[in-house]
Write a protein that holds these residues in place. Sequence first.
Motif, PDB file in Angstrom:
ATOM      1  N   ILE A  10       0.925  -1.316   0.069  1.00 17.59           N
ATOM      2  CA  ILE A  10      -0.146  -0.054  -0.103  1.00 17.59           C
ATOM      3  C   ILE A  10       0.940   1.059  -0.021  1.00 17.59           C
ATOM      4  N   HIS A  11       1.879   1.300   0.922  1.00 14.04           N
ATOM      5  CA  HIS A  11       2.677   2.336   0.746  1.00 14.04           C
ATOM      6  C   HIS A  11       3.508   2.604  -0.179  1.00 14.04           C
ATOM      7  N   ARG A  12       3.914   1.429  -0.798  1.00 13.01           N
ATOM      8  CA  ARG A  12       4.568   1.561  -2.190  1.00 13.01           C
ATOM      9  C   ARG A  12       3.619   2.180  -3.348  1.00 13.01           C
ATOM     10  N   ASN A  13       2.474   1.851  -3.429  1.00 18.14           N
ATOM     11  CA  ASN A  13       1.552   2.376  -4.189  1.00 18.14           C
ATOM     12  C   ASN A  13       1.240   3.970  -4.353  1.00 18.14           C
ATOM     13  N   ILE A  14       1.183   3.917  -2.789  1.00 16.88           N
ATOM     14  CA  ILE A  14       0.829   5.597  -2.613  1.00 16.88           C
ATOM     15  C   ILE A  14       2.007   6.413  -2.975  1.00 16.88           C
ATOM     16  N   ASN A  15       3.319   5.910  -2.805  1.00 16.03           N
ATOM     17  CA  ASN A  15       4.354   6.670  -2.983  1.00 16.03           C
ATOM     18  C   ASN A  15       4.646   6.841  -4.622  1.00 16.03           C
ATOM     19  N   SER A  16       4.357   5.697  -5.183  1.00 21.22           N
ATOM     20  CA  SER A  16       4.690   5.743  -6.582  1.00 21.22           C
ATOM     21  C   SER A  16       3.361   6.756  -7.130  1.00 21.22           C
ATOM     22  N   LEU A  17       2.159   6.799  -6.679  1.00 17.86           N
ATOM     23  CA  LEU A  17       1.155   7.700  -7.323  1.00 17.86           C
ATOM     24  C   LEU A  17       1.686   9.253  -7.076  1.00 17.86           C
ATOM     25  N   THR A  18       2.147   9.543  -5.989  1.00 16.69           N
ATOM     26  CA  THR A  18       2.444  10.828  -5.677  1.00 16.69           C
ATOM     27  C   THR A  18       3.598  11.151  -6.307  1.00 16.69           C
ATOM     28  N   ALA A  19       4.523  10.274  -6.575  1.00 17.19           N
ATOM     29  CA  ALA A  19       5.684  10.403  -7.413  1.00 17.19           C
ATOM     30  C   ALA A  19       5.322  10.508  -8.881  1.00 17.19           C
ATOM     31  N   GLU A  20       4.134   9.943  -9.592  1.00 14.30           N
ATOM     32  CA  GLU A  20       3.860  10.302 -10.621  1.00 14.30           C
ATOM     33  C   GLU A  20       3.093  11.463 -11.008  1.00 14.30           C
ATOM     34  N   GLU A  21       2.423  11.883  -9.729  1.00 13.21           N
ATOM     35  CA  GLU A  21       1.615  13.319  -9.665  1.00 13.21           C
ATOM     36  C   GLU A  21       2.765  14.337  -9.778  1.00 13.21           C
ATOM     37  N   GLU A  22       3.681  14.284  -9.120  1.00  9.01           N
ATOM     38  CA  GLU A  22       4.861  15.269  -9.195  1.00  9.01           C
ATOM     39  C   GLU A  22       5.426  15.379 -10.495  1.00  9.01           C
ATOM     40  N   LEU A  23       5.638  14.111 -11.083  1.00  9.48           N
ATOM     41  CA  LEU A  23       6.229  14.495 -12.288  1.00  9.48           C
ATOM     42  C   LEU A  23       5.367  15.061 -13.411  1.00  9.48           C
ATOM     43  N   ARG A  24       4.046  14.487 -13.214  1.00  3.21           N
ATOM     44  CA  ARG A  24       3.130  15.139 -14.302  1.00  3.21           C
ATOM     45  C   ARG A  24       3.005  16.690 -14.077  1.00  3.21           C
ATOM     46  N   GLN A  25       2.943  17.176 -12.713  1.00  2.15           N
ATOM     47  CA  GLN A  25       2.956  18.779 -12.605  1.00  2.15           C
ATOM     48  C   GLN A  25       4.414  19.411 -13.151  1.00  2.15           C
ATOM     49  N   GLU A  26       5.420  18.650 -12.887  1.00  6.07           N
ATOM     50  CA  GLU A  26       6.813  19.117 -13.318  1.00  6.07           C
ATOM     51  C   GLU A  26       6.560  19.334 -14.993  1.00  6.07           C
ATOM     52  N   GLU A  27       6.152  18.134 -15.655  1.00  8.79           N
ATOM     53  CA  GLU A  27       6.003  18.290 -17.063  1.00  8.79           C
ATOM     54  C   GLU A  27       5.153  19.521 -17.407  1.00  8.79           C
ATOM     55  N   GLN A  28       4.051  19.570 -16.853  1.00 13.97           N
ATOM     56  CA  GLN A  28       3.107  20.548 -17.196  1.00 13.97           C
ATOM     57  C   GLN A  28       3.863  21.968 -16.854  1.00 13.97           C
TER      58      GLN A  28
END
Length: 92
Positions: free
Chosen positions: A57-75
């Motif tokens: 669960i923690h791994r999935n949460i961390n990967s989701l937050t990392a993906e969201e941060e990457l998307r925000q940086e790309e935008q």
Amino acid sequence: MYQSTLLFLNIGAQETIVIVFAILLLFGGKKLPELARGLGKGIREFKDASDDVKREIHRNINSLTAEEELRQEEQAERKRLEAGEEENKTVD
């Protein structure tokens, strides 16, 4: 912890002695250590499985937050590039 469990169950010393005596009569002295080992292994396996679930669960949460941060940086990068292109057009 043992006392708090007994207090929670409202079991006194006399009831505990009767329960231990009944278990000894049912299973015998030789079988009791095997039952305790089996119970300990079962509890350990359950604890390991619950830890694995927590890690997943923690791994999935961390990967989701990392993906969201990457998307925000790309935008943000796209916006900067678009703003830079607009400045180039107005300068020309």
